[in-house]
Design a protein around this motif. Structure first.
Motif, PDB file in Angstrom:
ATOM      1  N   UNK A 231       7.371  -8.917  13.330  1.00  0.00           N
ATOM      2  CA  UNK A 231       8.557  -8.109  13.068  1.00  0.00           C
ATOM      3  C   UNK A 231       8.549  -7.508  11.684  1.00  0.00           C
ATOM      4  N   UNK A 232       8.044  -8.258  10.704  1.00  0.00           N
ATOM      5  CA  UNK A 232       7.927  -7.742   9.341  1.00  0.00           C
ATOM      6  C   UNK A 232       6.903  -6.627   9.290  1.00  0.00           C
ATOM      7  N   UNK A 233       5.774  -6.854   9.923  1.00  0.00           N
ATOM      8  CA  UNK A 233       4.709  -5.840   9.926  1.00  0.00           C
ATOM      9  C   UNK A 233       5.201  -4.541  10.574  1.00  0.00           C
ATOM     10  N   UNK A 234       5.867  -4.644  11.713  1.00  0.00           N
ATOM     11  CA  UNK A 234       6.331  -3.450  12.410  1.00  0.00           C
ATOM     12  C   UNK A 234       7.348  -2.679  11.577  1.00  0.00           C
ATOM     13  N   UNK A 235       8.279  -3.398  10.944  1.00  0.00           N
ATOM     14  CA  UNK A 235       9.311  -2.732  10.151  1.00  0.00           C
ATOM     15  C   UNK A 235       8.720  -2.028   8.941  1.00  0.00           C
ATOM     16  N   UNK A 236       7.835  -2.717   8.227  1.00  0.00           N
ATOM     17  CA  UNK A 236       7.228  -2.113   7.033  1.00  0.00           C
ATOM     18  C   UNK A 236       6.343  -0.933   7.416  1.00  0.00           C
ATOM     19  N   UNK A 237       5.560  -1.091   8.475  1.00  0.00           N
ATOM     20  CA  UNK A 237       4.693   0.012   8.917  1.00  0.00           C
ATOM     21  C   UNK A 237       5.527   1.220   9.327  1.00  0.00           C
ATOM     22  N   UNK A 238       6.674   0.974   9.944  1.00  0.00           N
ATOM     23  CA  UNK A 238       7.548   2.086  10.326  1.00  0.00           C
ATOM     24  C   UNK A 238       8.020   2.839   9.092  1.00  0.00           C
ATOM     25  N   UNK A 239       8.312   2.113   8.030  1.00  0.00           N
ATOM     26  CA  UNK A 239       8.756   2.750   6.791  1.00  0.00           C
ATOM     27  C   UNK A 239       7.647   3.595   6.166  1.00  0.00           C
ATOM     28  N   UNK A 240       6.433   3.059   6.107  1.00  0.00           N
ATOM     29  CA  UNK A 240       5.313   3.809   5.533  1.00  0.00           C
ATOM     30  C   UNK A 240       5.003   5.034   6.393  1.00  0.00           C
ATOM     31  N   UNK A 241       5.020   4.876   7.707  1.00  0.00           N
ATOM     32  CA  UNK A 241       4.764   6.009   8.594  1.00  0.00           C
ATOM     33  C   UNK A 241       5.838   7.082   8.456  1.00  0.00           C
ATOM     34  N   UNK A 242       7.081   6.656   8.232  1.00  0.00           N
ATOM     35  CA  UNK A 242       8.146   7.630   7.987  1.00  0.00           C
ATOM     36  C   UNK A 242       7.831   8.444   6.738  1.00  0.00           C
TER      37      UNK A 242
END
Length: 264
Positions: free
Chosen positions: A135-146
């Motif tokens: 869940x941490x990985x997905x949330x952080x990756x979503x932020x970087x991809x944004x």
């Protein structure tokens, strides 16, 4: 529908833009959703976290910290304004440091590694993100991809959670020496460092946001962007809470079977 969700969805559409001061006030009002109010952070501030929970937070938060320079590099890559790039570049230096010599500022990432080691975590495990929850990985990756796919002004707006950061850093500096004396006070250097840096970054990010998001529609978009970033930070603590407070880590039904995690 929860009170939190109701607030987010009930912001009315405006036909006229807010003044700069009123727009800033609405941005700052988003602080009510900052993760300082998450039950895990409240428990951490009050000294109710055990060593395993503190280590879990440090290890998982490091995944966020280590991705911040990549987020900021995405802002630079998308920004055609030389003056903005020069100023924004300081954020990467703040995290990555200027060198590894004895007199060099080694940056926030190195300071966080020092914190992790002081908590009893292995440096290599932090760098390899061994303890990072999905869940941490997905949330952080979503932020970087944004940040990579958005305009540089939108990515700059997402950084405005820094408006609320000095309070959360100060809360750790004030409470950890009393509640977690097993962690060296010297290891809290990251939080001291960020007190001044965050205020400086807010001044720049806020000036970009107020100048760019001018119409009512644009201002609402900016508020939505800031809410997205607040949601990212909240999700990190949700994932940590499930695994280390409620004792339901991912795939807990497998018992002691180990899940080997590798980088994709």
């Amino acid at each position: 529908m929860t009170q939190r969700a109701h607030h987010i969805t009930s912001i009315s559409e405006r036909s006229e833009a807010l003044s700069a001061s009123d727009f800033e006030r609405e941005l700052r009002d988003k602080g009510r959703f900052y993760h300082i109010y998450h039950p895990f952070h409240v428990a951490m501030h009050e000294g109710r976290c055990n060593k395993e929970q503190i280590r879990a937070w440090v290890a998982n938060r490091f995944y966020y910290q280590s991705n911040i320079p990549m987020k900021d590099a995405a802002v630079l890559a998308n920004c055609p304004d030389r003056a903005v790039r020069r100023e924004w570049l300081q954020r990467i230096i703040d995290q990555d440091g200027r060198g590894d010599g004895p007199s060099d500022d080694k940056g926030g990432i190195e300071a966080w590694l020092y914190l992790g080691e002081a908590c009893g975590l292995k440096r290599d495990d932090l760098l390899n993100h061994r303890h990072v929850l999905p869940g941490v990985r997905f949330a952080v990756d979503a932020y970087v991809n944004f940040a990579r796919s958005a305009s540089w002004q939108e990515a700059a707006c997402s950084s405005l959670t820094e408006m609320f950061a000095p309070e959360i850093h100060q809360s750790r500096l004030s409470s950890w020496p009393e509640h977690y004396p097993w962690i060296s006070s010297e290891a809290l250097g990251y939080f001291r460092k960020r007190l001044g840096e965050a205020r400086r970054d807010v001044d720049h990010g806020l000036s970009v946001t107020l100048a760019h998001f001018r119409s009512a529609e644009q201002q609402q978009h900016a508020l939505n962007i800031l809410q997205f970033k607040l949601d990212v930070l909240w999700c990190l603590l949700d994932a940590i809470s499930m695994a280390y407070v409620h004792m339901q880590p991912p795939y807990h039904h497998l018992g002691t079977e180990q899940i080997v995690r590798t980088s994709l």
